[in-house]
Design an enzyme around this catalytic site. Structure first.
Site, PDB file in Angstrom:
ATOM      1  N   ASP A   1       0.828  -1.206   0.000  1.00 54.21           N
ATOM      2  CA  ASP A   1       0.000   0.000   0.000  1.00 54.21           C
ATOM      3  C   ASP A   1       0.862   1.256   0.000  1.00 54.21           C
ATOM      4  O   ASP A   1       1.934   1.306   0.607  1.00 54.21           O
ATOM      5  CB  ASP A   1      -0.887  -0.024   1.253  1.00 54.21           C
ATOM      6  CG  ASP A   1      -1.814   1.168   1.340  1.00 54.21           C
ATOM      7  OD1 ASP A   1      -2.683   1.288   0.462  1.00 54.21           O
ATOM      8  OD2 ASP A   1      -1.657   1.979   2.273  1.00 54.21           O
TER       9      ASP A   1
ATOM     10  N   GLU B   1       1.096  -0.580  -5.132  1.00 53.22           N
ATOM     11  CA  GLU B   1       0.120   0.476  -5.396  1.00 53.22           C
ATOM     12  C   GLU B   1       0.926   1.771  -5.528  1.00 53.22           C
ATOM     13  O   GLU B   1       1.222   2.436  -4.533  1.00 53.22           O
ATOM     14  CB  GLU B   1      -0.898   0.605  -4.260  1.00 53.22           C
ATOM     15  CG  GLU B   1      -1.996   1.605  -4.581  1.00 53.22           C
ATOM     16  CD  GLU B   1      -2.517   2.359  -3.364  1.00 53.22           C
ATOM     17  OE1 GLU B   1      -3.555   3.023  -3.492  1.00 53.22           O
ATOM     18  OE2 GLU B   1      -1.886   2.309  -2.303  1.00 53.22           O
TER      19      GLU B   1
END
Length: 820
Positions: free
Chosen positions: A495, A548
């Protein structure tokens, strides 16, 4: 003439009496009071002239009442003539004097205030002049008795929970303690008689920041140590003045459980006998300023259910049954295999289900829909459910909201046995400021950067990790390995990578400092990500890491040995934003945004991409996927179906968030999850929501059995435009190829009109084309405009090809065709 002992030597009778007394008392109870009585009585022995027998006794080893031994030379007869003077006897050494076993004031004070770095050096049993000193620190105890080989000795109460005694023993024996409290007596081992339970190699690797299985060295580890079962507690706290263990086993008072410092590594350790699984604990840390803080274990492998925050001693007993899956996942690299992902928030997929209950329902549902993988939103423990797991406090513990760590392993095992890979969101970019967790863990910035501007994350009110500190990198790299090795996770979706890579991320001028080269790249974060990826891929074959990353950073999926970050995939955020923006426009305006659907092919092979329609796109006022589409309800569903087919045919892997597979109309909420009632036939779901779900199932089925849709995803040879410039028609057509050259033709019509005899150029070596999938069929809820018969190419050049076919394009629909 009989020589006499020197005047400064011991009295032989007194020495013999002492020896006899010591032998007699070796097997009986002794205490400081009794030892004092013995010494007083021995002082009263008369100092008479010695006989020959007395001289013989004096030559033997003299054992004092303290238990220490000393030898004293005795004068002996001489054969020299009487006229010759006898040689002067050498002075005898003074006998050893017993010392008080009680702790000195400084050690007592440091133990009472939790600032002792070496409690094992003063507590426990230690050889001293006069015997073996026993020292025990048990606050609130009424008395402590030492049990040695069947003998018991009550220790003296020195006050403040300290007990001591001096036993006339030559060596430290095996012993236990009987600790008397009000109304009970505890029979226990002494935690301070054990050697460190952490090896030198572990400490060396921790100091180097290279311990790839850090969870086996730090934290709470149930074990057998020196033949005794218990739990080893270890924690990294280099700035602490002292660390103590508090838990259910000592009524959350860590005063009597100080840990020892293991040197320059900053690691503190204590083996506590008799402590086993299920016990709650925390570390009580004395900060550099003398204040105290009670902290959860950063390495805890199990926690209490939030909002409770204690760590729990645990060990795994799960027996895996996924060997076949693990062996098979290494056969084909992920970028050359089908890879279709169903993203899930476990706590809200079916609210109220535990890990084991999810294992009964989730694998069957995902397998029926044909997805190859599930991606779990963060599983690691987090205090606030509304963060969806993206603000982690327990990096090594699956959230206790749904069960135990073994329960989570059971779920992963069940998914693997169903042939479904398991990806997991991993959050190494930041952590929350909770005062019982990582923030200023030992009183100073430790896991976070010491520079406040570098430590504070400007967007989320959290703290960023100090990626330049080797121990912090080790904590995170080992954590990535931990989930893959211990829980058989098949991949990590990392993330917020962009927030890690840039020093000026969400910061204004003056709020950040350039790197050593004057740039804005966070070189420490780059090195960390490279190390993490290289380590995970080396240790766990078959796994994949996914970034990401929302910027144009070069080389996210390039190997680390060529300067890349080393990820397996990168989320294609550009494609997601552009394509969704195109779809939100009314078809009459789409011709002005045609390039938003084609631009992705300009950079499609710069990285290995995943096309994500994730949870982030269906929350916070962004509306659900179907609700983004223009038009009435029929048109919204038709647009959604066409969009999903375009997405599945586009180069790159696919990810779809739960609820979007059946056209949920409402935004997702973690409090209630998907609206499963929409699939009930009573609500007209047969033609509406069930139709979209059936399409997703068929998209996955055709996808998995058509190598041209995935085999060359990362190679330009796998894609050719047929027409990418039909903006006035809102039509896109392209060919996908596999390694054998077999094609699939994907055609999308994003206008609400039927286009008859729509001519498209095709390869001239194909005798006929067959419609494999059509999103407008009635079973999906469409108008059922189809091409039921094989379509033969005509020798009419079109779109730069020698042959062409004429199709009927259904409205707001996509059609896939393959050679008949």
């Amino acid at each position: 003439m009989t020589p006499r002992p020197p005047s400064n030597g011991p009295d032989p009778k007194k020495a013999a009496a002492k020896k006899a007394t010591a032998k007699k008392g070796a097997g009986k109870k002794s205490s400081a009071k009794k030892n004092s009585t013995k010494r007083n009585s021995l002082k009263k022995a008369s100092a008479k002239k010695t006989s020959a027998a007395d001289q013989k006794a004096a030559r033997e080893t003299v054992t004092a009442d303290t238990g220490t031994e000393s030898t004293t030379p005795i004068a002996t007869p001489t054969s020299a003539p009487i006229s010759a003077p006898a040689p002067a006897p050498a002075p005898a050494p003074a006998p050893e004097i017993a010392i008080s076993p009680a702790l000195d004031a400084m050690d007592r004070d440091r133990l009472l205030h939790g600032t002792h770095h070496a409690p094992h050096s003063v507590l426990g049993a230690h050889p001293v002049p006069g015997g073996v000193a026993f020292r025990v620190f048990r606050p609130f105890a009424l008395g402590v008795t030492v049990v040695t080989d069947g003998s018991t000795t009550e220790l003296h109460d020195d006050g403040d929970g300290f007990f001591s005694g001096l036993l006339p023993l030559p060596d430290v024996p095996e012993y236990r303690l009987l600790v008397a409290y009000d109304g009970t007596v505890q029979d226990t081992e002494d935690a301070y008689r054990f050697l460190p339970a952490l090896g030198d190699l572990d400490l060396h690797l921790i100091g180097e920041g290279r311990h790839e299985q850090l969870w086996q060295a730090l934290g709470a580890e149930p074990m057998t140590h020196q033949g005794v079962t218990g739990t080893r507690f270890t924690v990294w706290a280099p700035n602490a003045q002292g660390v103590r263990v508090a838990g259910t086993f000592n009524f959350w008072d860590g005063t009597g459980a100080p840990m020892r410092s293991l040197g320059a590594t900053g690691v503190w350790e204590l083996f506590m006998p008799g402590i086993g699984e299920g016990e709650l604990y925390k570390f009580e840390i004395t900060r550099p300023d003398g204040s105290k803080t009670l902290r959860a274990d950063p390495m805890a492998r199990r926690t209490e259910v939030p909002p409770a925050t204690s760590s729990i001693v645990t060990a795994s007993h799960h027996e895996w049954d996924d060997a076949e899956w693990l062996a098979g996942r290494t056969e084909v690299p992920s970028h050359e295999a089908p890879f279709s992902v169903y993203e899930i928030h476990l706590a809200s997929w079916r609210p109220g289900l535990t890990y084991r209950q999810l294992a009964e329902q989730l694998p069957a549902y995902v397998k029926d829909l044909g997805f190859t993988h599930v991606e779990l939103m963060p599983v690691a423990e987090h205090p606030f459910g509304g963060s969806w797991g993206y603000q982690v406090t327990g990096f090594y513990a699956p959230t206790a909201r749904l069960g135990t760590p073994d329960d989570f392993k059971f779920l992963v095992d069940a998914l693997h046995q169903a042939g479904i890979g398991v990806l997991m969101d991993w959050v190494p970019a930041h952590f929350p400021r909770d005062d019982w967790a990582l923030a200023e863990f030992d009183g100073r910035p430790l896991y976070e950067h010491e520079d406040p501007l570098r430590a504070a994350h400007p967007d989320w009110g959290t703290l960023e990790f100090d990626f330049g500190r080797r121990e912090v990198r080790n904590f995170l790299v080992a954590n990535a390995v931990y989930w893959c090795e211990e829980f058989h996770i098949d991949g990590l979706r990392v993330d917020a990578v962009a927030s890690m890579l840039y020093l000026d991320y969400s910061r204004e001028p003056g709020q950040w400092t350039p790197n050593e080269h004057g740039g804005r790249e966070n070189l420490d974060a780059v090195a960390f990500l490279q190390e993490m990826n290289a380590t995970v891929y080396r240790r766990v074959p078959g796994v994949v890491t996914i970034a990401e990353e929302s910027t144009a950073w070069d080389g996210v999926t390039r190997p680390t040995d060529t300067g890349g970050l080393g990820f397996g995939f990168k989320w294609n955020m550009g494609w997601m934003h552009d394509s969704l923006d195109y779809m939100t426009h009314d078809p009459v305006h789409r011709r002005h945004h045609h390039g938003e659907m084609t631009f992705s092919m300009v950079y499609a092979y710069s990285e290995n991409y995943v096309l994500p329609i994730s949870h982030d796109e269906v929350v916070h006022g962004k509306r659900s996927l179907v609700s983004k589409m223009p038009g009435d309800w029929w048109q919204q569903r038709a647009n959604l179906r066409a969009y999903l087919a375009f997405m599945w045919a586009h180069p790159g892997k696919q990810l779809l968030f739960m609820g979007q597979e059946f056209a949920q109309g409402a935004e997702w909420s973690e409090t209630h999850g998907p609206d499963w009632w929409l699939l009930d036939p009573a609500y007209g779901a047969e033609a509406d929501h069930r139709g979209v779900r059936d399409l997703v199932r068929d998209l996955n089925t055709v996808y998995r059995h058509t190598p041209s849709l995935w085999q060359l995803d990362t190679t330009p040879a796998g894609f050719q435009w047929v027409t990418g410039d039909a903006a006035e028609d809102n039509v896109f057509a392209f060919l996908r190829y596999d390694t054998d050259g077999s094609p699939l033709l994907a055609v999308s019509n994003f206008s609400p009109v039927v286009r008859h005899d729509y001519r498209l150029g095709v390869p001239d070596d194909t005798p006929a084309w067959h419609e494999t999938l059509n999103t407008d069929t009635a079973v999906y809820g469409g108008s059922d405009v189809t091409n039921p018969d094989p379509i033969k190419p005509e020798p009419t050049a079109w779109h730069g090809r020698a042959a062409s076919i004429r199709l009927t394009l259904p409205p707001l629909a996509a059609v896939w065709l393959r050679p008949a």
